[in-house]
Design a protein around this motif. Structure first.
Motif, PDB file in Angstrom:
ATOM      1  N   MET A  19      93.248   4.769 -11.752  1.00 10.61           N
ATOM      2  CA  MET A  19      92.538   4.182 -10.642  1.00 10.61           C
ATOM      3  C   MET A  19      93.319   2.952 -10.160  1.00 10.61           C
ATOM      4  SD  MET A  19      88.784   2.436 -10.499  1.00 10.61           S
ATOM      5  CE  MET A  19      87.876   3.826  -9.901  1.00 10.61           C
ATOM      6  N   THR A  20      93.293   2.730  -8.868  1.00  7.74           N
ATOM      7  CA  THR A  20      93.924   1.539  -8.303  1.00  7.74           C
ATOM      8  C   THR A  20      92.897   0.751  -7.504  1.00  7.74           C
ATOM      9  OG1 THR A  20      94.635   2.717  -6.308  1.00  7.74           O
ATOM     10  CG2 THR A  20      96.203   2.634  -8.154  1.00  7.74           C
ATOM     11  N   TRP A  21      93.219  -0.528  -7.287  1.00 13.43           N
ATOM     12  CA  TRP A  21      92.349  -1.423  -6.520  1.00 13.43           C
ATOM     13  C   TRP A  21      93.203  -2.037  -5.427  1.00 13.43           C
ATOM     14  CZ3 TRP A  21      93.494  -2.886 -11.744  1.00 13.43           C
ATOM     15  CH2 TRP A  21      92.742  -2.194 -12.686  1.00 13.43           C
ATOM     16  N   ASP A  22      92.671  -2.120  -4.225  1.00 11.88           N
ATOM     17  CA  ASP A  22      93.442  -2.616  -3.090  1.00 11.88           C
ATOM     18  C   ASP A  22      92.833  -3.873  -2.499  1.00 11.88           C
ATOM     19  OD1 ASP A  22      95.488  -0.577  -2.809  1.00 11.88           O
ATOM     20  OD2 ASP A  22      93.862   0.773  -2.241  1.00 11.88           O
ATOM     21  N   TYR A  23      93.709  -4.801  -2.145  1.00 16.04           N
ATOM     22  CA  TYR A  23      93.321  -5.959  -1.337  1.00 16.04           C
ATOM     23  C   TYR A  23      94.553  -6.384  -0.529  1.00 16.04           C
ATOM     24  CZ  TYR A  23      91.653 -10.331   0.406  1.00 16.04           C
ATOM     25  OH  TYR A  23      91.290 -11.336   1.265  1.00 16.04           O
ATOM     26  N   ASN A  24      94.453  -6.285   0.788  1.00 17.08           N
ATOM     27  CA  ASN A  24      95.577  -6.613   1.678  1.00 17.08           C
ATOM     28  C   ASN A  24      96.841  -5.912   1.198  1.00 17.08           C
ATOM     29  OD1 ASN A  24      94.006  -8.054   3.424  1.00 17.08           O
ATOM     30  ND2 ASN A  24      94.750 -10.055   2.790  1.00 17.08           N
ATOM     31  N   ASN A  25      97.871  -6.660   0.868  1.00 13.44           N
ATOM     32  CA  ASN A  25      99.139  -6.051   0.435  1.00 13.44           C
ATOM     33  C   ASN A  25      99.247  -5.959  -1.079  1.00 13.44           C
ATOM     34  OD1 ASN A  25     100.089  -5.753   3.083  1.00 13.44           O
ATOM     35  ND2 ASN A  25     100.747  -7.883   3.117  1.00 13.44           N
ATOM     36  N   HIS A  26      98.126  -6.009  -1.765  1.00 11.03           N
ATOM     37  CA  HIS A  26      98.115  -5.936  -3.232  1.00 11.03           C
ATOM     38  C   HIS A  26      97.442  -4.645  -3.671  1.00 11.03           C
ATOM     39  CE1 HIS A  26      99.293 -10.143  -4.050  1.00 11.03           C
ATOM     40  NE2 HIS A  26      98.719 -10.368  -2.874  1.00 11.03           N
ATOM     41  N   GLU A  27      98.100  -3.940  -4.554  1.00 12.34           N
ATOM     42  CA  GLU A  27      97.499  -2.759  -5.180  1.00 12.34           C
ATOM     43  C   GLU A  27      97.572  -2.968  -6.686  1.00 12.34           C
ATOM     44  OE1 GLU A  27      98.826   1.718  -5.811  1.00 12.34           O
ATOM     45  OE2 GLU A  27      98.229   1.348  -3.723  1.00 12.34           O
ATOM     46  N   GLY A  28      96.409  -3.094  -7.300  1.00 14.57           N
ATOM     47  CA  GLY A  28      96.349  -3.322  -8.736  1.00 14.57           C
ATOM     48  C   GLY A  28      96.025  -2.049  -9.490  1.00 14.57           C
ATOM     49  N   ARG A  29      96.339  -2.072 -10.780  1.00 16.01           N
ATOM     50  CA  ARG A  29      96.074  -0.905 -11.624  1.00 16.01           C
ATOM     51  C   ARG A  29      96.120  -1.328 -13.093  1.00 16.01           C
ATOM     52  NH1 ARG A  29     100.204  -0.828  -9.017  1.00 16.01           N
ATOM     53  NH2 ARG A  29     102.220  -1.336  -9.841  1.00 16.01           N
ATOM     54  N   ALA A  30      95.511  -0.519 -13.915  1.00 13.15           N
ATOM     55  CA  ALA A  30      95.656  -0.656 -15.362  1.00 13.15           C
ATOM     56  C   ALA A  30      96.827   0.243 -15.733  1.00 13.15           C
ATOM     57  CB  ALA A  30      94.388  -0.234 -16.081  1.00 13.15           C
ATOM     58  N   ALA A  31      98.002  -0.345 -15.856  1.00 14.27           N
ATOM     59  CA  ALA A  31      99.222   0.436 -16.091  1.00 14.27           C
ATOM     60  C   ALA A  31      99.323   0.843 -17.552  1.00 14.27           C
ATOM     61  CB  ALA A  31     100.448  -0.388 -15.692  1.00 14.27           C
ATOM     62  N   THR A  32      99.697   2.095 -17.755  1.00 12.77           N
ATOM     63  CA  THR A  32      99.956   2.584 -19.107  1.00 12.77           C
ATOM     64  C   THR A  32     101.397   2.241 -19.444  1.00 12.77           C
ATOM     65  OG1 THR A  32      98.387   4.393 -18.792  1.00 12.77           O
ATOM     66  CG2 THR A  32      99.984   4.628 -20.588  1.00 12.77           C
ATOM     67  N   ILE A  33     101.602   1.679 -20.648  1.00 16.80           N
ATOM     68  CA  ILE A  33     102.919   1.226 -21.088  1.00 16.80           C
ATOM     69  C   ILE A  33     103.356   2.079 -22.288  1.00 16.80           C
ATOM     70  CG2 ILE A  33     104.258  -0.782 -21.855  1.00 16.80           C
ATOM     71  CD1 ILE A  33     102.935  -1.143 -19.080  1.00 16.80           C
ATOM     72  N   VAL A  34     104.649   2.429 -22.308  1.00 13.21           N
ATOM     73  CA  VAL A  34     105.229   3.147 -23.447  1.00 13.21           C
ATOM     74  C   VAL A  34     106.320   2.276 -24.068  1.00 13.21           C
ATOM     75  CG1 VAL A  34     104.674   5.418 -22.467  1.00 13.21           C
ATOM     76  CG2 VAL A  34     106.922   4.423 -22.055  1.00 13.21           C
ATOM     77  N   ASP A  35     106.959   2.778 -25.142  1.00 13.29           N
ATOM     78  CA  ASP A  35     108.006   2.016 -25.823  1.00 13.29           C
ATOM     79  C   ASP A  35     109.004   1.417 -24.845  1.00 13.29           C
ATOM     80  OD1 ASP A  35     107.306   2.085 -28.497  1.00 13.29           O
ATOM     81  OD2 ASP A  35     108.266   4.039 -28.837  1.00 13.29           O
ATOM     82  N   GLY A  36     109.468   0.231 -25.171  1.00  9.13           N
ATOM     83  CA  GLY A  36     110.449  -0.448 -24.335  1.00  9.13           C
ATOM     84  C   GLY A  36     109.829  -1.128 -23.131  1.00  9.13           C
TER      85      GLY A  36
END
Length: 162
Positions: free
Chosen positions: A1-18
């Motif tokens: 899921m993403t969240w938008d405000y003006n020129n900002h798009e936020g998300r809960a990013a999944t992170i892997v090794d490195g």
């Protein structure tokens, strides 16, 4: 899921090794920024991020061992992949904190524009009232200022010398 405000798009990013970030999810796993596919179970955690480059300082670490004693920044999650709902909600709150100052300045910009437009409407109304012969005293009273203050402020708009 993403969240938008003006020129900002936020998300809960999944992170892997490195510290590599997942950019999309497919039926056979997750796709990284470089196009590499990895299994959902390769997720090491989740972090709030924004399209402007901002990243939350804390990554929520994925722990798959049910017997582990979890620290506050750790989450028991067996499958990996998408952020669990509770982590997504926390990430959304962090992202909102990131964009909140811009939201505030946008409100100031809008109020300034409203003020400019209302000033233009008031100027037009005063000019029209003067063309109809309304006195400076009556205009001042309507605006909440003295006759002299009204005259000084709008005399350039007036074609009626009274």
């Amino acid at each position: 899921m993403t969240w938008d405000y003006n020129n900002h798009e936020g998300r809960a990013a999944t992170i892997v090794d490195g510290g590599r970030r997942v950019v999309s999810y497919a039926s056979d796993g997750m796709v990284l920024e470089d196009g590499t596919s990895v299994a959902d179970s390769d997720a090491i955690g989740w972090r709030a991020e924004c399209s402007c480059g901002w990243k939350a300082p804390l990554m929520f670490e994925r722990v798959s061992d049910p017997s582990a004693a979890l620290k506050p920044w750790q989450v028991f999650e067996t499958e990996g992949g998408w952020a669990p709902k509770e982590i997504e909600d926390i990430c959304h709150t962090e992202w909102l904190d990131h964009v909140r100052p811009e939201m505030g300045i946008d409100a100031v910009r809008q109020a300034a524009e409203d003020h400019r437009l209302s000033g233009e409407r008031l100027d037009g109304s005063v000019a029209e009232a003067r063309q109809r012969g309304v006195s400076w005293a009556d205009i001042g009273k309507a605006v909440g200022v003295t006759r002299q203050t009204a005259h000084e402020r709008w005399k350039a708009l007036s074609q009626n010398p009274r």
